[in-house]
Scaffold this motif. Structure first.
Motif, PDB file in Angstrom:
ATOM      1  N   GLU A  21       0.820  -1.211   0.000  1.00  0.00           N
ATOM      2  CA  GLU A  21       0.000   0.000   0.000  1.00  0.00           C
ATOM      3  C   GLU A  21       0.857   1.266   0.000  1.00  0.00           C
ATOM      4  OE1 GLU A  21       0.529  -1.246   4.280  1.00  0.00           O
ATOM      5  OE2 GLU A  21       0.135  -2.256   2.396  1.00  0.00           O
ATOM      6  N   HIS A  22       2.170   1.105   0.221  1.00  0.00           N
ATOM      7  CA  HIS A  22       3.101   2.239   0.242  1.00  0.00           C
ATOM      8  C   HIS A  22       3.806   2.445  -1.099  1.00  0.00           C
ATOM      9  CE1 HIS A  22       3.005   2.753   4.651  1.00  0.00           C
ATOM     10  NE2 HIS A  22       2.845   1.433   4.671  1.00  0.00           N
ATOM     11  N   LEU A  23       3.724   1.477  -2.011  1.00  0.00           N
ATOM     12  CA  LEU A  23       4.550   1.505  -3.223  1.00  0.00           C
ATOM     13  C   LEU A  23       3.811   1.992  -4.457  1.00  0.00           C
ATOM     14  CD1 LEU A  23       6.419  -1.899  -2.801  1.00  0.00           C
ATOM     15  CD2 LEU A  23       7.185   0.378  -2.129  1.00  0.00           C
ATOM     16  N   GLY A  24       4.510   2.768  -5.254  1.00  0.00           N
ATOM     17  CA  GLY A  24       4.000   3.193  -6.554  1.00  0.00           C
ATOM     18  C   GLY A  24       3.010   4.326  -6.456  1.00  0.00           C
ATOM     19  N   ASN A  32       3.961  -2.193 -12.131  1.00  0.00           N
ATOM     20  CA  ASN A  32       5.370  -2.552 -12.344  1.00  0.00           C
ATOM     21  C   ASN A  32       5.956  -3.277 -11.133  1.00  0.00           C
ATOM     22  OD1 ASN A  32       5.542  -1.680 -14.982  1.00  0.00           O
ATOM     23  ND2 ASN A  32       6.100   0.400 -14.391  1.00  0.00           N
ATOM     24  N   VAL A  33       5.526  -2.909  -9.934  1.00  0.00           N
ATOM     25  CA  VAL A  33       5.960  -3.628  -8.732  1.00  0.00           C
ATOM     26  C   VAL A  33       5.466  -5.077  -8.809  1.00  0.00           C
ATOM     27  CG1 VAL A  33       5.636  -3.835  -6.224  1.00  0.00           C
ATOM     28  CG2 VAL A  33       6.115  -1.590  -7.241  1.00  0.00           C
ATOM     29  N   LEU A  34       4.202  -5.272  -9.162  1.00  0.00           N
ATOM     30  CA  LEU A  34       3.663  -6.637  -9.285  1.00  0.00           C
ATOM     31  C   LEU A  34       4.383  -7.417 -10.389  1.00  0.00           C
ATOM     32  CD1 LEU A  34      -0.190  -6.219  -8.826  1.00  0.00           C
ATOM     33  CD2 LEU A  34       1.509  -6.959  -7.152  1.00  0.00           C
ATOM     34  N   LYS A  35       4.671  -6.757 -11.498  1.00  0.00           N
ATOM     35  CA  LYS A  35       5.393  -7.420 -12.589  1.00  0.00           C
ATOM     36  C   LYS A  35       6.764  -7.901 -12.127  1.00  0.00           C
ATOM     37  CE  LYS A  35       4.078  -5.519 -16.980  1.00  0.00           C
ATOM     38  NZ  LYS A  35       4.281  -4.425 -17.955  1.00  0.00           N
ATOM     39  N   GLU A  36       7.425  -7.069 -11.346  1.00  0.00           N
ATOM     40  CA  GLU A  36       8.755  -7.440 -10.863  1.00  0.00           C
ATOM     41  C   GLU A  36       8.663  -8.585  -9.851  1.00  0.00           C
ATOM     42  OE1 GLU A  36      12.996  -7.083 -10.789  1.00  0.00           O
ATOM     43  OE2 GLU A  36      11.401  -6.673 -12.237  1.00  0.00           O
ATOM     44  N   MET A  37       7.683  -8.531  -8.968  1.00  0.00           N
ATOM     45  CA  MET A  37       7.484  -9.641  -8.027  1.00  0.00           C
ATOM     46  C   MET A  37       7.218 -10.932  -8.796  1.00  0.00           C
ATOM     47  SD  MET A  37       5.141  -7.714  -5.140  1.00  0.00           S
ATOM     48  CE  MET A  37       4.641  -9.223  -4.326  1.00  0.00           C
ATOM     49  N   HIS A  65       0.429   5.868   2.852  1.00  0.00           N
ATOM     50  CA  HIS A  65      -0.344   4.921   2.042  1.00  0.00           C
ATOM     51  C   HIS A  65      -0.749   5.629   0.747  1.00  0.00           C
ATOM     52  CE1 HIS A  65      -1.756   2.394   5.748  1.00  0.00           C
ATOM     53  NE2 HIS A  65      -0.470   2.281   5.503  1.00  0.00           N
ATOM     54  N   VAL A  66      -0.352   5.080  -0.389  1.00  0.00           N
ATOM     55  CA  VAL A  66      -0.658   5.713  -1.677  1.00  0.00           C
ATOM     56  C   VAL A  66      -1.828   5.048  -2.393  1.00  0.00           C
ATOM     57  CG1 VAL A  66       1.653   6.661  -1.997  1.00  0.00           C
ATOM     58  CG2 VAL A  66       1.134   4.377  -2.886  1.00  0.00           C
TER      59      VAL A  66
END
Length: 159
Positions: A21-24, A32-37, A65-66
């Motif tokens: 909830e803090h990323l992107g 992109n975070v999910l793609k990298e994971m 929280h973003v």
């Protein structure tokens, strides 16, 4: 921008506890975070992901929280589900197919507010009523914990 180099997610189980909830700052960043994971995970890997429940004050209190997350946020990256929805002409985002991520939400748990646990334990409410309240009132659950399975190759490639 979100490249995981130091972490070995090729193991069977990986955990993200109150981080996503803090990323992107934008939807593209989050994807992109999910793609990298997904990229660094092996087939069959399990992700345990925890985040504040979207109807809990905790989700809004922290200015870092973003985004608000739900189990459906992650179900949008389930290729099998996306293909089934498409086949039934149901309108839902085909993010799993667009971004070539295939993850499956296998289990959803909640960290309940102690007030509601007390009511459940004293039999003032049933489990059915607890879930009704979860979808009706704020601050019933503090967080959501998902068990997610990684599918590689993606199931949209199966015939």
């Amino acid at each position: 921008a979100y490249e995981i180099k130091e972490c070995d997610w090729s193991s069977d189980v990986c955990s993200s506890d109150l981080i996503l909830e803090h990323l992107g700052s934008s939807p593209d960043d989050f994807i992109n975070v999910l793609k990298e994971m997904y990229r660094v995970s092996c087939n069959g890997a399990a992700w345990e992901v925890q985040f504040p429940h979207h109807r809990c004050d905790i989700a809004y209190d922290d200015p870092t929280h973003v985004r608000r997350l739900t189990s459906t946020t992650f179900r949008l990256f389930d290729q099998k589900r996306a293909l089934e929805m498409k086949k039934q002409n149901q309108a839902e985002s085909p993010l799993a197919l667009i971004h070539e991520i295939d993850i499956e939400v296998c289990d959803v748990q909640h960290e309940w507010n102690p007030y509601w646990i007390e009511k459940l334990n004293s039999k003032e409410i049933t489990e059915e009523q607890l879930f009704f309240n979860l979808n009706t009132f704020s601050n019933v659950a503090q967080s959501v914990i998902l068990l997610i399975q990684v599918h590689k190759p993606g199931r949209s490639t199966y015939k």
